[in-house]
Design an enzyme around this catalytic site. Structure first.
Site, PDB file in Angstrom:
ATOM      1  N   SER A 124      -4.367  18.257   8.801  1.00 22.79           N
ATOM      2  CA  SER A 124      -5.588  17.976   8.191  1.00 22.79           C
ATOM      3  C   SER A 124      -6.991  18.566   7.885  1.00 22.79           C
ATOM      4  O   SER A 124      -6.442  20.210   7.790  1.00 22.79           O
ATOM      5  CB  SER A 124      -5.907  15.908   8.083  1.00 22.79           C
ATOM      6  OG  SER A 124      -6.495  15.520   7.997  1.00 22.79           O
ATOM      7  N   ARG A 168     -14.418   3.574   8.143  1.00 22.01           N
ATOM      8  CA  ARG A 168     -12.822   4.254   9.122  1.00 22.01           C
ATOM      9  C   ARG A 168     -12.706   3.040   8.492  1.00 22.01           C
ATOM     10  O   ARG A 168     -10.551   3.285   8.322  1.00 22.01           O
ATOM     11  CB  ARG A 168     -13.494   3.902  10.038  1.00 22.01           C
ATOM     12  CG  ARG A 168     -12.564   4.122  10.985  1.00 22.01           C
ATOM     13  CD  ARG A 168     -11.971   5.483  10.568  1.00 22.01           C
ATOM     14  NE  ARG A 168     -10.880   5.903  11.776  1.00 22.01           N
ATOM     15  CZ  ARG A 168      -9.985   6.935  12.299  1.00 22.01           C
ATOM     16  NH1 ARG A 168     -10.397   7.858  12.270  1.00 22.01           N
ATOM     17  NH2 ARG A 168      -9.678   6.953  13.581  1.00 22.01           N
ATOM     18  N   ASP A 216       1.648  11.520   1.527  1.00 25.68           N
ATOM     19  CA  ASP A 216      -0.012  11.977   1.689  1.00 25.68           C
ATOM     20  C   ASP A 216      -0.183  11.991   0.866  1.00 25.68           C
ATOM     21  O   ASP A 216       0.045  12.927  -0.455  1.00 25.68           O
ATOM     22  CB  ASP A 216       0.544  13.233   2.437  1.00 25.68           C
ATOM     23  CG  ASP A 216      -1.155  13.693   3.056  1.00 25.68           C
ATOM     24  OD1 ASP A 216      -1.674  13.139   2.385  1.00 25.68           O
ATOM     25  OD2 ASP A 216      -1.216  14.542   3.819  1.00 25.68           O
ATOM     26  N   HIS A 275      -0.419  10.364   5.061  1.00 26.51           N
ATOM     27  CA  HIS A 275      -1.613  11.541   5.721  1.00 26.51           C
ATOM     28  C   HIS A 275      -0.470  11.860   7.075  1.00 26.51           C
ATOM     29  O   HIS A 275      -1.228  12.808   8.076  1.00 26.51           O
ATOM     30  CB  HIS A 275      -2.419  11.600   5.549  1.00 26.51           C
ATOM     31  CG  HIS A 275      -3.679  12.813   5.463  1.00 26.51           C
ATOM     32  ND1 HIS A 275      -3.531  14.093   5.081  1.00 26.51           N
ATOM     33  CD2 HIS A 275      -4.993  12.311   6.607  1.00 26.51           C
ATOM     34  CE1 HIS A 275      -4.073  14.485   6.590  1.00 26.51           C
ATOM     35  NE2 HIS A 275      -4.996  14.169   6.741  1.00 26.51           N
ATOM     36  N   ASP A 276      -0.951  10.561   7.949  1.00 27.02           N
ATOM     37  CA  ASP A 276      -1.480  10.317   9.299  1.00 27.02           C
ATOM     38  C   ASP A 276       1.010  10.920   9.530  1.00 27.02           C
ATOM     39  O   ASP A 276       0.806  11.239  11.022  1.00 27.02           O
ATOM     40  CB  ASP A 276      -0.765   9.126   9.789  1.00 27.02           C
ATOM     41  CG  ASP A 276      -2.345   8.715  10.220  1.00 27.02           C
ATOM     42  OD1 ASP A 276      -3.271   9.181  10.722  1.00 27.02           O
ATOM     43  OD2 ASP A 276      -2.090   6.750  10.972  1.00 27.02           O
TER      44      ASP A 276
END
Lengths: 416, 416
Positions: free
Chosen positions: B178, B247, B344, B377-378
Site C-alpha cells: 500500500s 476510518r 484490490d 486491498h488488505d
C-alpha cells in the site's frame, strides 16, 4: 401564472415539443386517522400526504398508466420544468428539468402522448410527502426520529393507494432505477396482478454488505454532527457537515473508478494551488465538495437516515420467499426487464443478474440487459440514449408468445 | 525487565522459535537545528526524532539489510511482541504481534537469522517519529496544522538518514504494501544505487481519482468534527467521531465487496434487534463501528490528515519523469517485484501492472504477480502464506541473467 424567469431555452427546455413543459406537483391525503397506513415493521401512520406528478392522460380504458419510482434522493418531479420552483423554494429546479426528463415526454420512451405517467414522492422523504420534518400529530412538533421506520414495501402500498385514487387498476408498467428499481421489484411481487411490465434498472433484490457499510458510514456522519440533536434540529442549524460528508461518500459509489479517472484524473482544480494543504485542490475533491454542499441545500438529514435504512432493509427473498429468492420470484406475473450497467459497483451486474435468474428459474419470461458503460451506478441516468432505446423496445412490444424452456446452450446463456 | 502479563501463548507467540520475540523500539534524532531535514514541498524541519525497530543482525559485509516500509496507519513495530506496550500505553499491542509478523522472523520470508530487517515510523505519524503532536520549537506547543506538509519522498530521505546512522549502505531489499509499497517505489527511483531488490505490494505509482475522493471525504469528516479546533485539540477532546467515520470509510476500501459478502453478508449482529432503527444491527455495521472506535484509541487525527495527503500527493511519474512514468522508471536499477491482488480496488491490479509495465518498457527485469484473492486491498496482509512464498522466492534467487526482450506472444503476456 407567469412562467419563472430564468430557464434554459436550449432543446429540451419547457417549450420543446418533446418536453412535458411546465409542471405542477399535486398533493393528496392518502391516509388519515380513520384510514391510517399500516407499516411493514409495525404500527400505522396518519395522516399521510403524498406529493405526486402526472404527465399524459389516463385512457378511457384506464390501461395506459406507467408508474415511475424514484431513487434515494429523488422526487416526484420526473419530467418537465417545475412551474412552482420559485414559490416553493426549490430553486435548483430552475436550472434543470425533472430527473428523468430524457425518457419521459412526447415521443420519448415513456411517451406522454400515449402513456399516463405517474410518479410520487416516497414516505419519509422531504419533497412534499409526509416525512420526519412533518408535524407529528402526537406531539405537535416535527417527527424527527419519532417518525416510524418505513420500508420499500410501505412505499409500494402507498403508491397503490395513489393509483386507486387516480382510478388506475392495472399498470401498463412500473419502473425505476436503484432504490426505484427495488420498488419496481416489490411491485411485481406484492401486486403481481396489477403489473403488466416491470422494469428494474441498476438494482438487485437486496443491498450487499458493502452497500450496507457505506450507508452506515453516511448515517454515522449525520448522527454525530453536533447539530443533529437527536434529529430535532428543525428551526435551527441542520447537521449540514455530516449530511455533506454522507453525500460526498455516496456520490463516489454512484461513479466508477474508471469514470472518475476519465472525468477528474489527478488534475488540479482551476485556481487552486497544488500541494498547499488540506483544502480541496484536486478537481475530484472540489467536485465532491460541491456535491456535498449542493445536497444539504435540498435534502433533509433525517430523510436521508430513513431512506437509506429502507434501502438497507429491502430484501425481496426474505419478504416474499422465506429467504429463497427463486420462491419469492414465483409470484411474478409481469413481463420483466432487468438492466444492469457494467461498471456499477453499488448494484453490480452479477447481483442484478441474480434477480433475473431467480425469475427465470420459475420459467417466467425475463429480459436481462447488461449495458456497457463507464458511468457506474449513475449510468441509469447518464446513459439516457441507451436506456431510452431499451425502454422503448420493451414497453411497446407485445407479450411474448413463447414460454421459457430449459436452455441447452452452454457457456454464455443467462439460464446457466 | 519482566515480560508483560497477558499474552497469547499460541504458536507465533513471543516464545515461538519463528518469532523475533520481545521487541523494544528505539529512537534516534536524525535532524536537528544544524542539520535539518529539507522537505520536498518546501522548507526544512528540525528536530526530527525517528522511532524504529530492527530484527536480526547486520552482517560484517553490511550487505544483508532489508527495509520494510509501513502503510497509512502502521508503525515501526513490524514483528514480535512489544515489551514496552504497557508502559507506553500502546496496550493494543498486548493482544497481537507486529503488523507483519507473518513474514518477519527466524526462518520466515524475511528471515531474521539471515537478514537485518529495519522498519521506521514515518514523519508525521503518531508512533514515536516527529509528527503534528510533537512540540513545535517555534511555538513551544504541539504543531497541529503548523506541521509542514510531508511526502513519501521525505519519508524515504529520512529512512536513508536512518540507514546511514545504522551503517547500511546498499539495501538487499526494500519492500512494503500500500503506502509502504509507494515508499518502496520511491526508494528504487530516488536511490537506485542503494537498492538491490525492490518489492511493491498492493501499490501503484499514484493514487486514482476514486482514492483521492475517499481520502477527501475522510478528511472532511475529521476537519468538520467540532472537536477538531483547527488541529489544536491536544490536551482536550480529540475529533474522535470524525476520525472514526474516516476510518470506517477507509476500512471499506480495504476489503472487497465479495469478501464483505462472505464475511458479513446481511447477517444481524448477535444481540441486536433486526429492523429496530439506526443503531448498528447488521454485522457489517457493528464491525465498522468497532473499527472506527478502536482506531481513535490508537491514532492521531492530524497524523491521519498528513499521511493521507502524502498518499494523495505521491506520483512517481511527476516526481521523476516529468509526468512520464516510463521515463521515471528508467532510473530503476533494482530487481523489481510487483504484487497486486485481484480484488484490490484501492490500488487495482491494472494500476499495479501499469507500474510494472513502465519498468519493463525500459528493458529492466520485473516480476509481476497478481494474486487471486477475495480479501481486497488488505490481502497484502491477510494472504500471508501466499505473500510469504512469493517474497521468499524473490528475496533468495540470484539476479536474472537474461535481459528482457520484446515479447512476440499475443494475448495474455504482460508485455502487451
Amino acid at each position: 401564472m407567469a412562467t419563472p424567469k430564468r430557464q434554459r431555452r436550449e432543446p429540451g427546455g419547457p417549450e420543446s415539443p418533446d418536453s412535458v413543459g411546465w409542471t405542477h406537483a399535486r398533493s393528496v391525503r392518502l391516509a388519515d386517522a380513520n384510514n391510517p397506513l399500516p407499516l411493514e415493521i409495525g404500527g400505522n401512520i396518519a395522516p399521510v400526504d403524498v406529493e405526486y406528478e402526472t404527465y399524459g392522460r389516463l385512457s378511457a380504458a384506464r390501461d395506459n398508466a406507467i408508474l415511475v419510482c424514484h431513487a434515494l434522493s429523488g422526487d416526484a418531479h420526473v419530467a418537465g420544468w417545475d412551474a412552482d420552483a420559485q414559490q416553493t423554494g426549490r430553486t435548483w429546479r430552475l436550472r434543470k428539468p425533472g430527473w428523468w426528463d430524457a425518457v419521459v415526454g412526447p415521443g420519448k420512451a415513456l411517451d406522454t402522448d400515449r402513456y399516463f405517467v405517474v410518479c410520487s414522492n416516497v414516505l419519509g422523504s422531504c419533497y412534499g410527502t409526509t416525512g420526519p420534518a412533518s408535524t407529528d400529530p402526537a406531539s405537535g412538533r416535527p417527527y424527527g426520529l419519532d417518525f416510524p421506520l418505513v420500508t420499500v414495501s410501505d412505499w409500494v402500498q402507498l403508491q397503490a393507494r395513489l393509483l386507486d385514487f387516480l382510478g388506475v387498476g392495472e399498470l401498463h408498467a412500473v419502473l425505476g432505477g436503484s432504490l426505484g428499481g427495488q420498488q419496481a421489484i416489490e411491485w411485481a411481487l406484492a401486486f403481481p396482478e396489477r403489473v403488466r411490465k416491470c422494469i428494474v434498472l441498476a438494482a438487485s433484490a437486496r443491498l450487499s454488505a458493502q452497500g450496507l457499510g457505506f450507508n452506515a458510514v453516511g448515517r454515522h456522519a449525520v448522527m454525530h454532527d453536533p447539530d443533529f440533536h437527536g434529529g430535532q434540529y428543525y428551526g435551527r442549524s441542520a447537521p449540514e457537515d455530516g449530511l455533506a460528508a454522507a453525500r460526498m461518500l455516496a456520490h463516489i459509489t454512484y461513479l466508477s473508478g474508471k469514470g472518475m479517472d476519465a472525468k477528474f484524473g489527478r488534475r488540479i482544480q482551476e485556481g487552486a494551488r497544488a500541494r498547499s494543504g488540506f483544502d480541496a485542490e484536486f478537481q475530484v475533491e472540489s467536485y465532491l465538495d460541491h456535491q456535498g454542499r449542493a445536497f444539504v441545500e435540498r435534502f433533509d438529514a433525517n430523510s436521508y437516515l430513513y431512506i437509506t435504512r429502507a434501502m438497507d432493509y429491502y430484501d425481496a427473498a426474505t419478504r416474499w420467499g422465506g429467504g429463497d429468492l427463486v420462491q419469492a420470484c414465483s409470484r411474478v406475473r409481469a413481463q420483466l426487464l432487468t438492466v444492469s450497467f457494467s461498471s456499477d459497483w453499488l448494484y453490480p451486474p452479477d447481483e442484478c443478474r441474480e434477480f433475473a435468474l431467480a425469475v427465470m428459474r420459475n420459467r417466467i419470461p425475463v429480459t436481462y440487459v447488461n449495458v456497457h458503460s463507464d458511468y457506474g451506478h449513475d449510468a441509469f441516468l447518464v446513459e439516457a440514449a441507451t436506456v431510452e432505446r431499451v425502454l422503448r423496445g420493451f414497453l411497446t412490444v407485445a407479450p411474448p408468445v413463447t414460454s421459457v424452456s430449459r436452455c441447452a446452450r452452454r457457456g454464455g446463456c443467462l439460464c446457466r
